[in-house]
Scaffold this active site. Structure first.
Site, mmCIF file in Angstrom:
data_model
loop_
_atom_site.group_PDB
_atom_site.id
_atom_site.type_symbol
_atom_site.label_atom_id
_atom_site.label_comp_id
_atom_site.label_asym_id
_atom_site.label_seq_id
_atom_site.Cartn_x
_atom_site.Cartn_y
_atom_site.Cartn_z
ATOM 1 N N LYS A 23 13.523 -47.193 -65.630
ATOM 2 C CA LYS A 23 12.246 -47.915 -65.023
ATOM 3 C C LYS A 23 12.116 -47.313 -63.479
ATOM 4 O O LYS A 23 13.152 -47.257 -63.082
ATOM 5 C CB LYS A 23 12.728 -49.547 -65.087
ATOM 6 C CG LYS A 23 11.568 -50.313 -64.788
ATOM 7 C CD LYS A 23 10.645 -50.700 -65.988
ATOM 8 C CE LYS A 23 9.319 -51.236 -65.483
ATOM 9 N NZ LYS A 23 8.234 -50.130 -65.364
ATOM 10 N N GLN B 242 15.730 -45.810 -56.720
ATOM 11 C CA GLN B 242 15.288 -46.828 -57.809
ATOM 12 C C GLN B 242 16.443 -47.428 -58.464
ATOM 13 O O GLN B 242 16.490 -48.430 -59.052
ATOM 14 C CB GLN B 242 14.377 -45.973 -58.910
ATOM 15 C CG GLN B 242 13.624 -47.047 -59.799
ATOM 16 C CD GLN B 242 12.452 -47.518 -59.032
ATOM 17 O OE1 GLN B 242 11.780 -46.831 -58.354
ATOM 18 N NE2 GLN B 242 12.147 -48.863 -59.226
ATOM 19 N N LYS C 131 17.973 -50.145 -56.420
ATOM 20 C CA LYS C 131 16.778 -51.231 -56.362
ATOM 21 C C LYS C 131 16.919 -52.095 -57.605
ATOM 22 O O LYS C 131 16.839 -53.290 -57.389
ATOM 23 C CB LYS C 131 15.423 -50.477 -56.000
ATOM 24 C CG LYS C 131 14.412 -51.360 -55.883
ATOM 25 C CD LYS C 131 13.055 -50.810 -55.968
ATOM 26 C CE LYS C 131 12.776 -49.405 -55.378
ATOM 27 N NZ LYS C 131 11.741 -49.286 -54.432
ATOM 28 N N LYS D 89 12.101 -42.029 -62.081
ATOM 29 C CA LYS D 89 10.886 -41.831 -61.610
ATOM 30 C C LYS D 89 10.320 -40.638 -61.928
ATOM 31 O O LYS D 89 10.719 -39.649 -62.509
ATOM 32 C CB LYS D 89 11.216 -41.819 -59.829
ATOM 33 C CG LYS D 89 9.843 -42.120 -59.008
ATOM 34 C CD LYS D 89 9.727 -43.445 -58.775
ATOM 35 C CE LYS D 89 8.465 -43.907 -58.072
ATOM 36 N NZ LYS D 89 8.531 -45.374 -57.478
ATOM 37 N N GLY E 87 3.215 -47.636 -61.751
ATOM 38 C CA GLY E 87 2.340 -47.113 -60.858
ATOM 39 C C GLY E 87 3.370 -46.745 -59.684
ATOM 40 O O GLY E 87 4.557 -47.189 -59.519
ATOM 41 N N ASP E 88 2.803 -46.039 -58.644
ATOM 42 C CA ASP E 88 3.279 -45.676 -57.340
ATOM 43 C C ASP E 88 1.985 -45.100 -56.582
ATOM 44 O O ASP E 88 1.116 -45.445 -56.918
ATOM 45 C CB ASP E 88 4.514 -44.677 -57.608
ATOM 46 C CG ASP E 88 5.359 -44.783 -56.042
ATOM 47 O OD1 ASP E 88 6.116 -45.584 -55.990
ATOM 48 O OD2 ASP E 88 4.977 -43.734 -55.379
ATOM 49 N N THR F 154 4.762 -56.124 -55.178
ATOM 50 C CA THR F 154 5.859 -55.412 -54.159
ATOM 51 C C THR F 154 5.503 -55.997 -52.868
ATOM 52 O O THR F 154 6.300 -56.389 -52.140
ATOM 53 C CB THR F 154 5.171 -54.004 -54.381
ATOM 54 O OG1 THR F 154 5.490 -53.441 -55.715
ATOM 55 C CG2 THR F 154 6.274 -53.320 -53.407
ATOM 56 N N ASN G 193 -2.000 -50.564 -52.610
ATOM 57 C CA ASN G 193 -1.367 -51.587 -53.239
ATOM 58 C C ASN G 193 -0.553 -52.440 -52.448
ATOM 59 O O ASN G 193 -0.701 -53.630 -52.201
ATOM 60 C CB ASN G 193 -0.997 -51.056 -54.684
ATOM 61 C CG ASN G 193 -0.225 -52.334 -55.241
ATOM 62 O OD1 ASN G 193 0.858 -52.620 -55.250
ATOM 63 N ND2 ASN G 193 -1.008 -53.060 -55.940
ATOM 64 N N SER H 30 7.640 -56.031 -62.855
ATOM 65 C CA SER H 30 7.646 -55.237 -64.083
ATOM 66 C C SER H 30 8.375 -55.753 -64.796
ATOM 67 O O SER H 30 7.865 -55.915 -66.364
ATOM 68 C CB SER H 30 7.954 -53.789 -63.829
ATOM 69 O OG SER H 30 6.781 -53.195 -63.234
HETATM 70 P P1 NDP Z 1 -1.098 -46.505 -52.865
HETATM 71 O O1 NDP Z 1 -1.706 -45.166 -53.510
HETATM 72 O O2 NDP Z 1 -1.807 -47.681 -53.437
HETATM 73 O O3 NDP Z 1 -1.425 -46.285 -51.180
HETATM 74 C C1 NDP Z 1 -0.678 -45.418 -50.621
HETATM 75 C C2 NDP Z 1 -1.291 -45.613 -49.251
HETATM 76 O O4 NDP Z 1 -0.395 -44.949 -48.160
HETATM 77 C C3 NDP Z 1 -2.504 -45.196 -48.777
HETATM 78 O O5 NDP Z 1 -3.033 -45.955 -47.760
HETATM 79 C C4 NDP Z 1 -2.321 -43.816 -48.295
HETATM 80 O O6 NDP Z 1 -3.486 -43.264 -47.536
HETATM 81 C C5 NDP Z 1 -1.123 -44.031 -47.535
HETATM 82 N N1 NDP Z 1 -0.439 -42.763 -47.380
HETATM 83 C C6 NDP Z 1 0.189 -41.960 -48.727
HETATM 84 N N2 NDP Z 1 0.604 -40.848 -48.193
HETATM 85 C C7 NDP Z 1 0.483 -40.986 -47.016
HETATM 86 C C8 NDP Z 1 1.007 -39.761 -45.973
HETATM 87 N N3 NDP Z 1 1.562 -38.754 -46.555
HETATM 88 N N4 NDP Z 1 0.737 -40.145 -44.636
HETATM 89 C C9 NDP Z 1 0.078 -41.362 -44.359
HETATM 90 N N5 NDP Z 1 -0.413 -42.182 -45.329
HETATM 91 C C10 NDP Z 1 -0.092 -41.908 -46.651
HETATM 92 O O7 NDP Z 1 0.482 -46.603 -53.140
HETATM 93 P P2 NDP Z 1 1.453 -47.665 -53.058
HETATM 94 O O8 NDP Z 1 0.813 -48.781 -52.263
HETATM 95 O O9 NDP Z 1 1.461 -48.290 -54.367
HETATM 96 O O10 NDP Z 1 2.575 -47.338 -52.591
HETATM 97 C C11 NDP Z 1 3.136 -47.195 -51.011
HETATM 98 C C12 NDP Z 1 4.485 -47.057 -50.986
HETATM 99 O O11 NDP Z 1 4.996 -48.121 -51.625
HETATM 100 C C13 NDP Z 1 5.044 -45.905 -51.352
HETATM 101 O O12 NDP Z 1 6.345 -45.607 -50.693
HETATM 102 C C14 NDP Z 1 5.668 -46.368 -52.845
HETATM 103 O O13 NDP Z 1 6.689 -45.650 -53.565
HETATM 104 C C15 NDP Z 1 6.214 -47.932 -52.451
HETATM 105 N N6 NDP Z 1 6.318 -48.494 -53.510
HETATM 106 C C16 NDP Z 1 5.330 -49.010 -54.448
HETATM 107 C C17 NDP Z 1 5.357 -49.867 -55.378
HETATM 108 C C18 NDP Z 1 4.232 -50.259 -56.164
HETATM 109 O O14 NDP Z 1 4.456 -51.378 -56.971
HETATM 110 N N7 NDP Z 1 3.128 -49.881 -56.127
HETATM 111 C C19 NDP Z 1 6.940 -50.556 -55.750
HETATM 112 C C20 NDP Z 1 7.837 -50.146 -54.726
HETATM 113 C C21 NDP Z 1 7.459 -49.217 -53.817
HETATM 114 P P3 NDP Z 1 -4.483 -42.138 -48.142
HETATM 115 O O15 NDP Z 1 -5.246 -43.076 -49.200
HETATM 116 O O16 NDP Z 1 -5.354 -41.781 -46.995
HETATM 117 O O17 NDP Z 1 -3.677 -41.276 -48.970
#
Ligand code: NDP
Length: 450
Positions: free
Chosen positions: A89, A110, A113, A125, A164-165, A208, A239, A382
């Protein structure tokens, strides 16, 4: 050379530089010294060398056609890391920086976690170096279909269940699921984060972010504090950031910042979360679009700041929630946060703080919630989606949210009690690493050598 140091040396020399993976492995293994001393069986059965090596790494070409009719090629990955506790997962990430090292780091994290949730989940992943930015809906759909055309043969509701991620939200999960169903003829729980009307779970989208806030609430409660009235900064605007902001506001905190890869939005009155949702979730616009409706806010562009610094960490706050990406908060950012009075950092993103930043927080004895514990609410929910799919039920919002809250409380307690047992009750990094590792390692011993 210690056993941990020997394994770290081996993985560094066995593959091309995979800096983020090495960082993640070092962070976990550096915490395990006292446990390895207490339980010699782990070394006797070489658990460390087994756990840093994925069960299998799947890499494939993704070929698709853009709106101009050009044939485009990307790399696709699924790394199935460890299935000792249950089906693989973990999410899929679509971002141009994705490489084998990125997926290895995320897959490794993961495992532990998922173990911390107490649920039957293995760790994996996947993703691609595809950049969704600037792509049309049709291009996103064709890419997702091409990606699933390769991936479908490796996944299944009882074997490997992606989610998703970064770059993969509800829209992408829909296209991926549609293609899986066309290829297999089966409507089953092979992905999580599905639409509510076709097998998704309420609260998965929020989980999350909400979970990270529930974790922060528990850390503060330990110190006799609450989130009420606290000024908070949240990095990212995807997200995790959006639903961290929403829950913080519901609990009476004032969130004054959001960010993206171009800069930071500072809204001293408090981020208007419904506007943020509209811009990011519905319209997929840059963060600057927010200013058109909130003239009191200002935008701090990344290029006005020194390289490797992000303006979001220069805004004074009581609590900070890094929710964007890995290594987005370095030692200098940590020093600035502490100087400005920050007393709580809770990680919504995966590995957002560098190792040196974490050391600063620990030296300052502030409340620090490490990602593998604090952001586990997403994967936990999930699993609740998988349960509903298996029993063909649909639970209401409050039921799922109540279960999520309970799981986050349990994860916090597990980390705290493990940290206490090893002599440093506030060191939740150590608590999370030892507790997560121990659950996986004991199950590996039970299941024999493989
Ligand atoms: P999204 O794609 O929805 O959002 C990512 C956000 O982070 C955007 O605002 C993006 O900006 C910014 N971002 C991404 N890359 C960079 C970078 N290199 N420098 C600066 N800003 C950046 O992703 P999520 O919200 O789903 O994921 C965010 C984090 O949370 C990740 O680390 C992910 O692994 C972790 N996570 C997510 C889970 C989930 O359920 N979605 C579960 C557990 C962990 P821009 O739009 O400009 O790229």
């Amino acid at each position: 050379m210690s056993y941990s140091a020997e394994i770290i040396r081996k993985i560094k020399t066995a593959a091309p530089p995979q800096t983020e993976f090495h960082q993640a492995v070092e962070e976990v293994l550096d915490s395990l010294g006292p446990l390895l001393h207490d339980i010699p069986k782990y070394q006797e059965f070489n658990i460390l060398e087994r756990v840093v090596e994925p069960d299998r790494q799947i890499m494939f070409r993704v070929t698709w056609v853009d709106d101009e009719g050009r044939v485009r090629v990307n790399k696709g990955y699924r790394i199935e890391f460890n299935a000792t506790l249950g089906p693989y997962k973990g999410g899929l990430r679509f971002h141009p920086t994705v490489s084998t090292g990125t997926i290895l780091f995320l897959g490794f994290e993961q495992i532990f976690k998922n173990a911390l949730t107490g649920l039957p989940l293995g760790g994996a992943k996947g993703g691609s170096n595809f950049d969704p930015k600037g792509k049309s809906d049709g291009e996103i759909m064709r890419f997702c279909q091409a990606f699933m055309t390769e991936l479908y043969r490796h996944i299944g509701p009882n074997t490997d269940v992606p989610a998703g991620d970064i770059g993969v939200g509800g829209r992408e999960i829909g296209y991926l699921f549609g293609q899986y169903k066309r290829l297999t003829g089966r409507h089953e729980g092979v992905l999580t984060g599905k639409g509510i009307s076709w097998g998704g779970s309420l609260v998965r989208k929020e989980a999350t972010g909400y979970g990270a806030v529930y974790f922060a609430k528990q850390m503060l409660a330990e110190r006799g504090e609450t989130l009420e009235g606290k000024v908070c900064t949240v990095s990212g605007s995807g997200n995790v950031a959006i639903y961290t902001t929403e829950k913080l506001q519901q609990l009476g905190a004032r969130v004054v910042a959001a960010s993206d890869s171009r800069g930071t939005l500072h809204d001293p009155e408090g981020i208007h979360v419904e506007l943020l949702k509209r811009i990011k979730e519905e319209q997929h616009l840059p963060l600057t679009a927010y200013l058109e409706e909130r003239p009191g806010a200002r935008h701090l562009p990344l290029e006005d700041y020194p390289a490797h610094r992000h303006p979001v960490w220069s805004i004074p706050c009581d609590a900070a929630f890094p929710c964007a990406t890995q290594n987005e908060l370095n030692a200098e950012d940590a020093a600035e946060l502490l100087n400005n009075g920050c007393r709580c950092v809770c990680e919504g993103a995966n590995m957002p703080s560098t190792t040196k930043a974490i050391h600063r927080f620990q030296e300052a004895h502030i409340a620090f919630g490490p990602a593998k514990a604090a952001n586990a609410g997403g994967v936990a929910t999930s699993q609740l989606e998988m349960s509903q799919n298996a029993s063909m039920e649909q639970w209401d919002f409050d039921t799922v949210d109540f279960k999520l809250h309970g799981i986050m409380r349990q994860i916090h307690e597990t980390c705290r009690e493990t940290a206490r047992a090893y002599g440093d009750v506030h060191n939740l990094v150590m608590g999370a690493n030892i507790a997560g590792f121990r659950r996986v390692a004991d199950a590996m011993l039970d299941q024999g050598i493989h």
